[in-house]
Structures are given as structure tokens and as C-alpha cells.
Design an enzyme around this catalytic site. Sequence first.
Site, PDB file in Angstrom:
ATOM      1  N   LYS A 151      96.485  48.984  95.742  1.00 25.99           N
ATOM      2  CA  LYS A 151      95.208  48.232  95.475  1.00 25.99           C
ATOM      3  C   LYS A 151      95.484  46.767  95.068  1.00 25.99           C
ATOM      4  CE  LYS A 151      95.547  48.114  90.591  1.00 25.99           C
ATOM      5  NZ  LYS A 151      95.582  47.063  90.009  1.00 25.99           N
ATOM      6  N   THR A 202      90.016  45.198  91.065  1.00 28.82           N
ATOM      7  CA  THR A 202      91.378  44.325  91.234  1.00 28.82           C
ATOM      8  C   THR A 202      90.769  43.235  92.439  1.00 28.82           C
ATOM      9  OG1 THR A 202      92.682  46.287  90.694  1.00 28.82           O
ATOM     10  CG2 THR A 202      93.556  44.334  91.505  1.00 28.82           C
ATOM     11  N   TRP A 229      99.605  45.027  79.935  1.00 25.96           N
ATOM     12  CA  TRP A 229      99.306  46.487  80.023  1.00 25.96           C
ATOM     13  C   TRP A 229      99.931  47.391  78.992  1.00 25.96           C
ATOM     14  CZ3 TRP A 229      95.578  49.099  80.521  1.00 25.96           C
ATOM     15  CH2 TRP A 229      95.269  50.143  81.292  1.00 25.96           C
TER      16      TRP A 229
END
Length: 337
Positions: free
Chosen positions: A191, A248, A11
Site C-alpha cells: 500500500k 495511506t 509507529w
Amino acid sequence: MRVSVIGAGAWGTALAHVLSSGGNDVKLWAYEKEVAAAINERHENAIYLPDINIHSGIRASNSLGETLEGAEVVLSVSPSQVVRRVMSEAAPYVPDDALIVSASKGVENNTLILMNEVLEEVLSEAHKGRVAALSGPSFAKETALEMPTAVSLAASVPEVANALQEVFNTRFFRVDTLDDVVGVEVGGALKNVIALAAGVTDGLGFGSNSRAALITRGIAEISRLGVTLGANPLTFMGLSGIGDLVLTCTGDLSRNRSVGIRLGKGEKLKDILSSMVAVAEGVKTCDSTVALAKKVGVEMPIASKMWEVLHDEKNTQEGVEELMGRPLRREFWHLER
């Protein structure tokens, strides 16, 4: 602008690519010497983001001081459980007038606080009010491949949000702003926990009915905890809430969903984690989520069952049966007074 990205995982590397593609002067700190060398020499991160050419303007370094010199914007993108250590080491080199972006997703295990709060603790007083949170439906690989992506950026000070919005926006990466830092942080962290559970249902061979129910009840759990912590409930209907959760829980690139699938198929957690290079944030965040929910008195049945599965106190099939067998009630019982 001069941007420093702290953390060269998938990321962090993808965000560095976004920022450099947008014309910013980007420096990227990598823990591993071989990662920094590969980025500088071959414009690739073969360990964390293989088979992708990243922007040639990115300069990588193993030195925090060198990476942060003259920074106008600083991104914290280390795995959540090491953000405190890494950014404490970085703090002496962060310019007082820099804008700070929290782009790690998690809840710190020992303190049960969010990543923006960790940054506010370890950085100087000059950075109070200058810390923003970035989150949303954004797999690193697809972002680095310049597929259209939209995320949320929250800051308590509108001028900070507006300035950072301009820094991040490119032809393939769109940033929408809001002022709910807590909501964006909570959505991004939790999440991953629900995605573990979604993976379990897939691994058990269940279908679309099960996944849809889990996502829907999952966002209810996330919003209950988030609102209790001071978030705006509308945030969880946006990119950093339901958007990131759907991605996700359903995407094949989701590390957390992949861990859940393997758990559902009967593999042991320690064997799964030992085979992975990158971090599945949901595993450790599940511990802190359950502890935080208990601390503030919020019911989170999916997260709680997932914790039992991760700690070998419950097999996956039994966990599903217990979730389905909970006492019947009205759907929005927690909103009724």
C-alpha cells in the site's frame, strides 16, 4: 503481559502507548539515546511523534538485552530494511517462549521476502509458528491520540492470534484476527507503493476521479501479487488491504503520499528524502516489489511506473499517460481462464 517493543519510531512509540494503556508492562528499545531519555523523563518522543504525551508506564532503553529481559511478547517495529540487522542483534535476548509480532511494513530488498519471513530466519527455531503480523489503517499520531482505530492481526496458529488479540485490545484500539499472515504482510507493504502514486496524481493537480481509479487498480495489483504468494484474496478486502490502502492514499498524515505529492510537483527524490526525519517505506519497497513481481510473473503496472519515476527514468506526467494508454482489456482479465 511483559511486552518489548523494538523500534521507537512513530509507529513503535504509538504501539507502546496502546499496550501500556491496556495495562501491559511495556519496555521500548530506542536507537537514539536522546529518544530514550525523553520518553523516560518527559513521556514524549519529540523526534518521531512530537507534541503527544505518551503513557507514563513505558520504560525506554538503548539496550536490547535490558529491553527484552523476561519478554512474553516482542514487537518488531524497525524500518523494514533494517529489521534483519536489528532483530539479529536482538535474537540472543528473545525468550524462546515469547510471541513475536511483525509490525514493520515492507519487502526486504536483497532477498525479496516479507518481514515475518525475515523474523523467522533470524530468530530461533522455538519461534516457528509464533510469529504474527499486525497491519491496518492506523496513522501513528491518531493512534497515540487514542482515536478509535481497528487493525488486523494474523497468525498461522489460532491460539497465538487469540492471545495477542487480548494483549492489544483497548477501549480505542481494536484488533480483528485471521490466519493469513502473507496477506496481511503484503497489504501492509505494498500500500505504501500505491500511496506514492496516489500522491503523484495529487501533486499533478488531478482530482477525485484519478485517485479513486488508482486506489481501485492498486488493490487489484496488490491482490494479484499476494494471491500468487499464497494469500487469501478476501484479506485484501479487509482492514489490512483496502482499509490501509485508502488511508495511506488519502490521508494528510501519510508520509508516502506526501513524497508522491512533492514528486508530482517536480521536486527531486533525493531532495525530498533529505528533508525528512522519518522513513517513507514505499520508496525502497517499490524496488523490491517490482523485482518480486517480475520474479513470480505478476503484472503490476502502477508499481512499475512508480519505479521508473523514482529512478528518474520517467517524469510523472509521462508515467500517467503511459498508464492510461495501456492496451484495453476486460476488468477482471487475470481471473478469467
